[in-house]
Design a protein around this motif. Sequence first.
Motif: not given
Length: 416
Positions: A327-346
């Motif tokens: 669930t946390l991945k959906m709210a963070t990494r998945n959203g970032a990747e969907a919009f082409g951001l190299n983010a959502g992970v520490i």
Amino acid sequence: MSQILIQSVLLDDERVDILIQENIFQKIAKEKTLSVSDPNSVIIDGSHFAIVPAFYNTHTHAAMTFCRGLSDDVPLKIWLEKYIWPREASLTPEDVYIASRYAILEMIRSGTVFFADMYWFRTETALAARELGIRASIGVTFADLLKKDFEENCQFVEENLADYSGRVQLAIAPHAIYTNSAETLKRCAEISERFLLPYHIHVAETEHEERGSVTPTQGLSPVEFLDSLGVLSERTVAAHLVHVSEKDLQILAKRKATCAHNPCSNMKLSSGTFQMKRFLEHGIRVALGTDGAASNNNLDMREEMKFASLLAKMTSGDPTVLSATDTLKMATRNGAEAFGLNAGVIAEGKLADALLLNLGEPCFATGDVVSNWVYAANSSVIDTVICDGKLLMRHREISDSEEIERDFRNRFSSRS
């Protein structure tokens, strides 16, 4: 050179030091091993905190904070046509700017560092995002039914693309199949392809969505109709997708589209039951969004996480569906990747977006941090918000927050 050093912070059950340089996680090492030489660096004692990825809100209408509580407990069609669209008809650019600033303030306080917006007066929303330091995907909204000029939108994209290449970027946002012609939907896809921009659209939110279309869908489902037009791709971010068939899911998986799931808004508007387990079984990327504050009625992504997980378990009858970690991945990494951001992970090399959670709060007294963050906490446990290597909130204080709140109240309290 801008640097932030977070010392002895809890990351994945281990105490570490984290060095942020400019806007990147430059180095992650064992605690008490990193240092900075620049006297202007910010040093944070992380011994009372856990660090987690920040939130990426993949579907919202930020300025609709001015509509919060305007019309509750009615179906979507009535909600839109009787209450929302008439109210929006009198909106001014300054209204959208003031309401967007207020929305962004709410988002930062609840841990969001990116939002995908679909609304009118896009330049005002973009200005608000730039001023408050948050990331945004600003939708250029197309809606034939509401007489939004196609050529003017195209011209805006071509003339302004270079100015939207950093934290605040553009997306092509045809509102829905029921507000746009087939020709407009196809031309929007061509612009998305040409400029490699996200294609952000409402899809299958209600059971009979296709019946209200500008152009008949010839008996096809919304997903089938869009696929018949050739517009679905890995750049597609489809908001809602509540009413889908097995064939629809196969199409979405094949086209590598992303679903922006909005559990709170869907439940409040009684739009239907999202089939999380089936999306996961088909390998479709699911991210989370809040929708607008008029139909949620807040912009709190932490709350969205909990509802998403509980709803998935309830509707599937399977308590193992959508763990706290997923669930946390959906709210963070998945959203970032969907919009082409190299983010959502520490992680080293990733964009420096993060939250520091106060472990002194009662909800963290026992158990796993991620589990408690998803199921037990609320956004008040967020002490610090970092976006693009900058401190947007520290000790729950945000610059200019009193002014932003005052401007909003002065502007809209008399219109309630």
